[in-house]
Design a protein around this motif. Structure first.
Motif, mmCIF file in Angstrom:
data_model
loop_
_atom_site.group_PDB
_atom_site.id
_atom_site.type_symbol
_atom_site.label_atom_id
_atom_site.label_comp_id
_atom_site.label_asym_id
_atom_site.label_seq_id
_atom_site.Cartn_x
_atom_site.Cartn_y
_atom_site.Cartn_z
ATOM 1 N N LEU A 123 -3.679 9.061 6.955
ATOM 2 C CA LEU A 123 -4.943 8.920 6.223
ATOM 3 C C LEU A 123 -6.075 9.272 7.180
ATOM 4 O O LEU A 123 -6.768 8.423 7.727
ATOM 5 N N THR A 128 0.860 -1.180 0.000
ATOM 6 C CA THR A 128 0.000 0.000 0.000
ATOM 7 C C THR A 128 0.894 1.228 0.000
ATOM 8 O O THR A 128 2.066 1.158 0.393
ATOM 9 N N GLN A 186 -5.862 13.151 -0.887
ATOM 10 C CA GLN A 186 -5.266 11.974 -0.238
ATOM 11 C C GLN A 186 -5.434 10.791 -1.175
ATOM 12 O O GLN A 186 -6.548 10.357 -1.456
ATOM 13 N N TYR A 198 -4.688 6.957 -1.867
ATOM 14 C CA TYR A 198 -4.342 5.711 -1.183
ATOM 15 C C TYR A 198 -4.398 4.556 -2.172
ATOM 16 O O TYR A 198 -5.444 4.271 -2.755
ATOM 17 N N LYS A 204 -0.284 5.056 8.034
ATOM 18 C CA LYS A 204 -1.742 5.143 7.902
ATOM 19 C C LYS A 204 -2.336 6.224 8.807
ATOM 20 O O LYS A 204 -3.492 6.619 8.616
ATOM 21 N N LEU A 253 0.538 5.749 0.490
ATOM 22 C CA LEU A 253 -0.259 6.961 0.660
ATOM 23 C C LEU A 253 0.543 8.146 0.159
ATOM 24 O O LEU A 253 1.703 8.337 0.545
#
Length: 252
Positions: free
Chosen positions: A178, A113, A135, A137, A175, A115
């Motif tokens: 986020l 993953t 944002q 992701y 994270k 961001l």
């Protein structure tokens, strides 16, 4: 700021609910969508989800109409190339190129993953420009097929007048970033002043101190002072090292 809702767990619930069928059968009457709409309305946000490998947008929330003047079915990632303010367009294109490469790297690795968050001035529903915090992701999945999905949350941050410099930029896998872009998150911005960033770009283009001073109508002493401050802030011993770092992040 009291009116804003800062809890993003509903986005995770949305992904968990609709990932198994590839976000193809989203039910607007679902309680998750109701909660998500309430969050977006309170935060002055909209979002979309896309398959970035197939370059296919799968769902856009209805708040796009209020924020950028487009109905959900009209929204396209390409729209932002045309609607981004000219002052931000070069950085937008660099960020977009970096983002696509990150998605390809995740797909090839078969896991991961990422961001990436930043902000640009984008034309809004009234034809003027709004400072949008974006944002982005990315997450790899093999359900329902192998791809990289792309959740993009857009937040109107015209209310924020305290950003020290022109833009925020984060690239990583923390994270905790986020979340709703509160002032603390927004202050994780480029640490350089607009003038320092301008000098960094001129150094990258190959100009000497004298050439920069002539171009910016500054004394060589002032330019060298800026160069020293740039090195001090960056922690590098050479500005060329900082330029390499910025290129890797998609800022230059």
């Amino acid at each position: 700021m009291a009116a804003y809702k800062k809890e993003y767990t509903v986005f995770h619930a949305f992904i968990e609910r609709y990932l198994p069928d590839g976000f193809k059968a989203i039910d607007e009457n679902d309680s998750i969508l109701t909660e998500l709409d309430e969050l977006l309305e309170a935060n002055n946000q909209f979002f979309f989800i896309a398959d970035i490998i197939q370059l296919k947008l799968l769902y856009t929330s209805k708040q796009s109409k209020r924020i950028i003047g487009l109905d959900p079915h009209e929204v396209s990632p390409l729209y932002f190339m045309e609607a981004t303010h000219p002052d931000d367009l070069n950085r937008f294109n660099l960020t977009r190129t970096k983002f696509i490469k990150l998605a390809q790297d995740i797909f090839i690795a078969g896991t991961g993953t990422t961001l990436l968050s930043t902000n640009f001035k984008v034309r809004n529903a009234t034809g003027s420009y709004t400072n949008l915090f974006m944002q982005n992701y990315l997450f790899y999945t093999e359900v329902p097929y192998k791809t990289v999905f792309y959740l993009k949350i857009h937040t109107d941050i015209d209310w924020c007048k305290k950003m020290k410099n022109g833009f925020h930029h984060y690239l990583g896998n923390d994270k905790s970033f986020l979340r709703f872009p509160d002032e603390e998150l927004l202050q994780l911005s480029n640490v350089f002043t607009n003038r320092e960033f301008e000098i960094i770009k001129l150094i990258m283009s190959g100009l000497s101190t004298k050439e920069i001073s002539d171009k910016l109508f500054l004394s060589p002493y002032t330019v060298n002072t800026h160069r020293g401050n740039i090195l001090k802030k960056s922690g590098h011993t050479k500005i060329s090292e900082l330029i390499i770092e910025f290129k890797d992040k998609g800022i230059l």
